[in-house]
Scaffold this active site. Structure first.
Site, PDB file in Angstrom:
ATOM      1  N   PHE A 156       0.846  -1.192   0.000  1.00  0.00           N
ATOM      2  CA  PHE A 156       0.000   0.000   0.000  1.00  0.00           C
ATOM      3  C   PHE A 156       0.883   1.245   0.000  1.00  0.00           C
ATOM      4  CE2 PHE A 156      -4.193  -1.680   2.020  1.00  0.00           C
ATOM      5  CZ  PHE A 156      -4.314  -2.563   0.964  1.00  0.00           C
ATOM      6  N   GLU A 157       0.611   2.141  -0.932  1.00  0.00           N
ATOM      7  CA  GLU A 157       1.365   3.379  -1.039  1.00  0.00           C
ATOM      8  C   GLU A 157       0.371   4.536  -1.125  1.00  0.00           C
ATOM      9  OE1 GLU A 157       4.218   3.062  -4.210  1.00  0.00           O
ATOM     10  OE2 GLU A 157       4.866   1.059  -3.603  1.00  0.00           O
ATOM     11  N   GLY A 158       0.875   5.728  -1.389  1.00  0.00           N
ATOM     12  CA  GLY A 158       0.000   6.880  -1.518  1.00  0.00           C
ATOM     13  C   GLY A 158      -0.815   7.101  -0.263  1.00  0.00           C
TER      14      GLY A 158
END
Length: 599
Positions: free
Chosen positions: A384-386
């Site tokens: 998971f990024e952002g």
């Protein structure tokens, strides 16, 4: 809410919290008997119910720190301390506060306990009350609290002006320290109460593991089949006692390698299975045997908040020579027959996932399960990024997260782990922003001028540390990060990889608060994440620097300026973005890993 209801309830409860600077008129003999009223020494001398309080760097009324306490549905976030006073004397209690339904009071006065409160203080507001002690009163408890289910409140510069009490003596060393039944990763401890103590500090070796207000605590984050030595000290306003007699416990084996089956030192790589870029397409069957874990990039959501995850192979128009679905599945089985693990990776740069509701959580579980079942995969990687993970303003302790997207992700991953059993491989690939940056900013959120994503992975890692096979933080696409040496380190060098990995293997205070100590991961749970080539992203680390980092962490040689807090020959290995980019670079990254001499 009616004030006549709130005041009796507030004065009925005795507790301990934070208060601060006051400007009331006092007699020449009066002193401020509050200790650490400005919270500049963290939570020293203060105690909060249900772990509801923490020190923050903003907003503050005076100095550089203040108290932030967050009520829950069944706890009003009472924080306070007990102070020595003189009998039959007048005292003025004051604090600066911010928030909704914030109370300030004193109990155990020997006369009439007092409380004052403000319904709404959008900015700092001073609360003040006075009381007189009884003829035999030698101590009182001052406290602040909020109201059940309301938002967090702040307190700062707490003072209690009046005649100083009798000198407080340093408490005696605790006795009777005993250990309960240990698990592979936890040890419960208990000890005999010490007269005059207001809190206790538990030490693992020479490191403080936690602070407790009662006479029992459980130390977590331990390694299986490992001996640990514990001691306890007692604390009050006068200082810290000598340590108790030590107790040594060896954790039992088992649970040491959730989703086992990996070699002692493993190479993890992402395979561009669903998209094309300048690195070129690599078929599953063509992935070299160097790779022990292959993460299929990526399973992506149908929308940000749906929880519905889909995976499909790269279309032939974008990836010439791509295999058919049947060939892909057969290649996966062949890799597994050779002892390799193949996982579906969720997220990536463009795959933002926010599990904002229970329905999205359940959809996430069912849709990820369908992918795992269809392709016969070994587990799941979370990338998971952002803004997939961020913290709500009231979420300030990684041990008890309250932000829905964090809580739902934890629940979803636990459900998947339970569904597939102990052989399920669970890995995570957060950026340093989400993990090591929590050392400085966890829970500071937008109210402190910091990004609410900073440290947002910490509650997920902590909640799943007994289920987590591997954590491979991305040591790239990162700005400078402060290490445990209080120096900033920049990516692309052995120094950066050493400092960031040392934090995971040593543990670290969160947001500079020793009371919230993020416990160390086991070395077999940790791999270093690096770009495979200069083309793969910012932060490429040359092979010679990668070797130096491994030497330092596993053998304490070639460490350079940074000095680690231990030596970890069991460090699991390396992760890279990506298999495709390593192929593009002539397999330099994997060849360097294969050539490395461990131990």
């Amino acid at each position: 809410m009616d004030r006549t209801l709130l005041r009796p309830l507030a004065t009925a409860v005795a507790a301990v919290l934070a208060l601060g600077g006051l400007t009331a008129t006092a007699h020449a003999a009066d002193t401020d008997v509050i200790r650490n009223g400005g919270f500049e020494a963290g939570m020293d001398d203060w105690s909060c119910t249900a772990g509801s309080g923490a020190v923050v760097s903003g907003p503050v009324h005076g100095g550089t720190r203040a108290l932030r306490a967050t009520p829950s549905g069944n706890d009003n976030a009472r924080c306070g301390q007990t102070v020595a006073v003189q009998p039959d004397s007048t005292y003025t209690l004051s604090a600066w506060v911010r928030g909704e339904y914030v109370h300030l009071g004193a109990s155990g006065t020997g006369t009439t306990d007092v409380s004052t409160w403000v319904r709404s203080a959008p900015d700092w507001q001073r609360l003040t009350t006075t009381f007189r002690t009884g003829a035999a009163t030698r101590s009182v408890t001052v406290h602040t609290h909020g109201w059940y289910g309301t938002g967090a409140y702040h307190a700062d510069d707490v003072t209690l002006l009046g005649p100083g009490g009798d000198p407080v003596q340093v408490p005696a060393a605790p006795t009777g320290l005993t250990a309960g039944t240990a698990t592979a990763t936890t040890v419960p401890l208990s000890w005999t109460p010490v007269p005059g103590a207001t809190s206790y500090r538990v030490y693992r070796g020479t490191d403080r593991a936690l602070t407790a207000t009662g006479t029992s605590a459980t130390v977590t984050g331990l390694a299986p089949a490992t001996p640990y030595t514990f001691r306890v000290t007692a604390v009050n306003a006068a200082g810290e006692s000598p340590a108790s007699a030590a107790v040594t416990v060896t954790t039992p084996p088992g649970g040491g390698d959730p989703g086992g089956g990996l070699p002692a030192h493993a190479l993890v790589g992402y395979l561009h299975a669903s998209f094309a870029n300048g690195s070129g397409h690599t078929r599953m069957a063509d992935v070299p045997d160097s790779w022990d874990v292959i993460n299929l990039a990526f399973g992506e959501p149908t929308s940000v908040t749906s929880g519905d995850i889909r995976f499909s192979l790269c279309p032939a128009s974008e990836c010439p020579g791509v295999e058919s679905a049947a060939e892909f599945k057969a290649a996966i089985k062949a890799k597994q027959a050779a002892g390799k693990k193949v996982l579906i990776s969720i997220g990536g740069q463009n795959g933002q996932v926010r599990l904002t509701t229970a329905a999205a959580r359940d959809t996430f579980v069912s849709s990820v399960s369908r992918i795992i079942d269809e392709y016969g995969l070994d587990g799941l990687d979370i990338d998971f990024e952002g803004h997939s993970l961020s913290l709500d303003s009231g979420d300030t302790d990684f041990r008890t997260p309250t932000t829905p997207v964090v809580v739902h992700l934890i629940a979803a991953l636990k459900t998947l782990k339970a569904r597939y059993g102990p052989g399920f491989v669970l890995t995570m690939a957060p950026e340093t922003f989400f993990v090591q940056l929590g050392y400085q900013y966890y829970g500071s959120g937008p109210w402190g001028g910091q990004d609410p994503r900073a440290g947002a992975y910490l509650p997920v890692i902590h909640a799943l540390r007994d289920d987590l096979t591997l954590l491979h933080v991305q040591h790239y696409n990162s700005g400078p990060i402060m290490g445990l040496d209080n120096q900033y380190h920049s990516m692309g060098s052995a120094d950066f990889a050493i400092a960031m990995t040392d934090m995971l293997l040593t543990g670290f205070p969160v947001a500079g608060n020793a009371e919230r100590f993020f416990p160390a991961l086991r070395p077999e749970q940790v791999a270093i994440g690096l770009p495979a080539s200069p083309h793969a992203g910012n932060g490429h680390t040359p092979p010679a620097e990668v070797t130096k980092a491994l030497d330092c962490l596993t053998r304490s040689v070639n460490c350079g300026a940074y000095r680690t807090h231990g030596t970890w020959p069991g460090l699991r290995g390396l992760m890279t973005w990506s298999v495709n980019w390593d192929r593009f670079g002539g397999w330099e990254f994997s060849r360097n890993f294969d050539a490395y001499r461990w131990g």
